[in-house]
Design an enzyme around this catalytic site. Structure first.
Site, PDB file in Angstrom:
ATOM      1  N   GLU A 143       0.868  -1.227   0.006  1.00 33.33           N
ATOM      2  CA  GLU A 143      -0.031  -0.252   0.098  1.00 33.33           C
ATOM      3  C   GLU A 143       0.845   1.170  -0.131  1.00 33.33           C
ATOM      4  OE1 GLU A 143      -2.856   0.065   3.280  1.00 33.33           O
ATOM      5  OE2 GLU A 143      -4.173  -1.649   2.011  1.00 33.33           O
ATOM      6  N   GLU A 176      -6.145  -7.121  -1.270  1.00 30.02           N
ATOM      7  CA  GLU A 176      -6.271  -7.078   0.101  1.00 30.02           C
ATOM      8  C   GLU A 176      -7.724  -6.366   0.339  1.00 30.02           C
ATOM      9  OE1 GLU A 176      -3.383  -5.830   3.152  1.00 30.02           O
ATOM     10  OE2 GLU A 176      -5.173  -4.602   3.929  1.00 30.02           O
TER      11      GLU A 176
HETATM   12  C1  IDC Z   1      -3.256  -3.945  10.185  1.00 35.36           C
HETATM   13  C2  IDC Z   1      -3.595  -4.995  11.141  1.00 35.36           C
HETATM   14  C3  IDC Z   1      -3.425  -4.524  12.454  1.00 35.36           C
HETATM   15  C4  IDC Z   1      -1.809  -4.093  12.544  1.00 35.36           C
HETATM   16  C5  IDC Z   1      -1.712  -2.995  11.378  1.00 35.36           C
HETATM   17  C6  IDC Z   1      -0.407  -2.305  11.500  1.00 35.36           C
HETATM   18  O1  IDC Z   1      -4.919  -5.564  10.946  1.00 35.36           O
HETATM   19  O2  IDC Z   1      -3.465  -5.867  13.569  1.00 35.36           O
HETATM   20  O3  IDC Z   1      -1.643  -3.386  14.080  1.00 35.36           O
HETATM   21  O4  IDC Z   1      -2.004  -3.329  10.348  1.00 35.36           O
HETATM   22  O5  IDC Z   1       0.463  -3.242  11.013  1.00 35.36           O
HETATM   23  C7  IDC Z   1      -4.363  -2.326   5.575  1.00 35.36           C
HETATM   24  C8  IDC Z   1      -2.970  -2.931   5.619  1.00 35.36           C
HETATM   25  C9  IDC Z   1      -2.880  -4.064   6.791  1.00 35.36           C
HETATM   26  C10 IDC Z   1      -3.674  -3.475   7.951  1.00 35.36           C
HETATM   27  C11 IDC Z   1      -4.972  -3.453   7.475  1.00 35.36           C
HETATM   28  C12 IDC Z   1      -6.006  -3.046   8.721  1.00 35.36           C
HETATM   29  O6  IDC Z   1      -2.377  -3.327   4.481  1.00 35.36           O
HETATM   30  O7  IDC Z   1      -1.283  -4.143   7.128  1.00 35.36           O
HETATM   31  O8  IDC Z   1      -3.584  -4.472   8.838  1.00 35.36           O
HETATM   32  N1  IDC Z   1      -5.088  -2.442   6.426  1.00 35.36           N
HETATM   33  O9  IDC Z   1      -5.745  -1.870   9.188  1.00 35.36           O
HETATM   34  N2  IDC Z   1      -4.789  -1.316   4.493  1.00 35.36           N
HETATM   35  C13 IDC Z   1      -5.957  -0.832   5.100  1.00 35.36           C
HETATM   36  C14 IDC Z   1      -6.180  -1.654   6.288  1.00 35.36           C
END
Ligand code: IDC
Length: 464
Positions: free
Chosen positions: A290, A382
């Site tokens: 991302e 994702e």
């Molecule tokens: C989130 C995880 C969370 C973690 C956070 C930071 O669910 O447990 O603490 O990342 O690493 C994304 C990202 C993905 C995120 C997810 C939800 O690709 O890494 O995971 N998210 O926030 N993009 C949008 C949402």
């Protein structure tokens, strides 16, 4: 007059292919030399030598090559320390170019004298490795191991090697398909969730086509142990392959949002995994999860440096490029897909990532996807059924609207996450990964139950 000698690779190969039984990180080696006669006159010539390191980073290098006969001489060289013994020429690094990162090039050159035939040097090597233009050019195995045949009837068994056709993902019969599956959580935190029992449940009960391997780069991820994470990704690729599932290797950049921050790491990582997995049919590469806080131009520039590193080792795999604004095609940054449509990545067989979280991203995002899908090959690598934090209530109506749209457009997807994280985006209840039951309905969260019911419906993969 400018003449270029084609001294590039004809055979793609890799050291890693001969060692499939031990899924450990190999030191990737390989190089490419582009030799150009930039000027020529009676008895003399000037040549440029562009050296590209395709292997792991090197500090200190020696380029060696042969001139056709001893009558040809290097008269004066630059950007290296030049020496000649008989027809053998050596150019050793100078101080400022002694480090060559993966994918990095350096330009050398020399003037020479010759009699008779035109000068045509051969047998370029970099630190003793033949510069075939591919990774691990030292001793190409004559017949690369094609890997085990995919089990008939599985997603990989039916569809084989995938490729991009128009705006679609196509199978070996050149027919559009949709892959439906799940993403891991960060493998640095939830490694215990990915074992034989959980992968069996994903393949057999969920009938998943796809397993996305989210390898964070920061947050205790790859940067802390490149060899260890490379090896873990490779074993997860093997576990997916053994069950006939596609494996999406996700270089999970997130913070910082500019993928160029991790450019050298990306080149090193992808050179290694692409060489090691080149013969497999089930691998798809996602080069930046991302991108955020960064322009499309910068992302495109990153992609155009990483893609050739993968292609040098694994020429036919599909590669997915993240997009601006957390892979929202720019929408979350107030832009839209036109910046990509008008300035696409200069590469073939690639797709663009689109991500959404159903409780946060609704009608205007769906409208963008509907529009963009007519112009760009999209892959939802994702998405979540919840809010963009990964938590909060599941939005069933929005999730169903999204899944219906993706089905209708045949856009492949992976859901965040196949894990027991203590957050509503996880498919399993907390503690599930401490046990061995991944199959009963009791271990599923609300999101997990919805996704399992959507993913496990029969696939319609055309076979002719
Ligand atoms: C989130 C995880 C969370 C973690 C956070 C930071 O669910 O447990 O603490 O990342 O690493 C994304 C990202 C993905 C995120 C997810 C939800 O690709 O890494 O995971 N998210 O926030 N993009 C949008 C949402």
């Amino acid at each position: 007059m400018k003449r270029t000698l084609a001294l590039l690779a004809t055979c793609a190969t890799a050291l890693g292919l001969t060692t499939l039984a031990t899924p450990q990180a190999q030191a990737a080696t390989g190089c490419k030399v582009e030799y150009t006669v930039t000027n020529q006159w009676a008895g003399g010539f000037q040549a440029g030598v562009k050296v590209t390191n395709l292997g792991d980073p090197v500090t200190g290098w020696k380029l060696e090559f042969s001139l056709p006969d001893t009558a040809q001489k290097v008269v004066q060289g630059w950007n290296a320390t030049w020496s000649q013994s008989g027809s053998a020429v050596t150019a050793a690094n100078v101080d400022w170019n002694r480090t060559l990162a993966t994918g990095a090039s350096t330009d050398l050159g020399f003037t020479g004298s010759f009699t008779g035939a035109n000068p045509k040097p051969t047998a370029f090597t970099l630190n003793g490795v033949a510069c075939t233009g591919s990774v691990g050019g030292e001793e190409p195995p004559p017949d690369p191991d094609p890997g085990p045949n995919p089990t008939p009837g599985t997603p990989v068994g039916i569809n084989g090697q995938l490729h991009v056709c128009g705006v679609n993902l196509c199978n070996q019969y050149n027919r559009p398909i949709q892959l439906r599956g799940m993403s891991t959580h960060g493998i640095q935190w939830f490694g215990k969730c990915y074992n034989n029992a959980s992968l069996d449940a994903l393949a057999r009960d969920w009938k998943s086509d796809l397993f996305r391997i989210a390898m964070y780069v920061q947050e205790q991820g790859y940067e802390t142990d490149p060899a260890g994470f490379t090896s873990r990704v490779n074993s997860l690729v093997d576990m997916a392959e053994a069950r006939g599932m596609y494996a999406l290797i996700d270089f999970h950049t997130l913070t910082p949002g500019d993928p160029n921050y991790n450019l050298d790491r990306a080149k090193t990582f992808f050179a290694s995994v692409a060489a090691r997995n080149a013969a497999k049919k089930n691998v798809i590469y996602e080069i930046a999860n991302e991108p955020n806080g960064v322009s499309w131009t910068a992302i495109k520039n990153y992609a155009e440096q990483v893609i050739p590193v993968i292609r040098a080792a694994d020429p036919d795999a599909v590669i997915i490029v993240g997009t601006r604004g957390w892979s929202s095609l720019g929408v979350s940054d107030g832009s839209n897909e036109t910046e990509v449509v008008n300035n696409p990545v200069n590469a073939t067989n690639i797709m663009y990532a689109f991500h959404f979280y159903a409780a946060s991203h609704k009608d205007n995002y769906r409208a963008t996807v509907s529009r963009a899908a007519t112009r760009l090959p999209l892959f939802v690598t994702e998405f979540g059924t919840v809010s963009a934090t990964g938590g909060g209530a599941m939005d069933r109506a929005s999730s169903v609207a999204w899944l219906d749209l993706l089905d209708q457009l045949k856009i492949s997807y992976a859901n965040w996450t196949y894990s027991d994280a203590n957050e509503s985006s996880a498919a399993f209840k907390p503690g599930t990964c401490n046990g061995s039951d991944y199959s009963s309905s009791g271990v599923l969260t609300e999101s997990g139950a919805l996704l399992k019911s959507r993913i496990s419906t029969p696939d319609t993969f055309p076979t002719s």
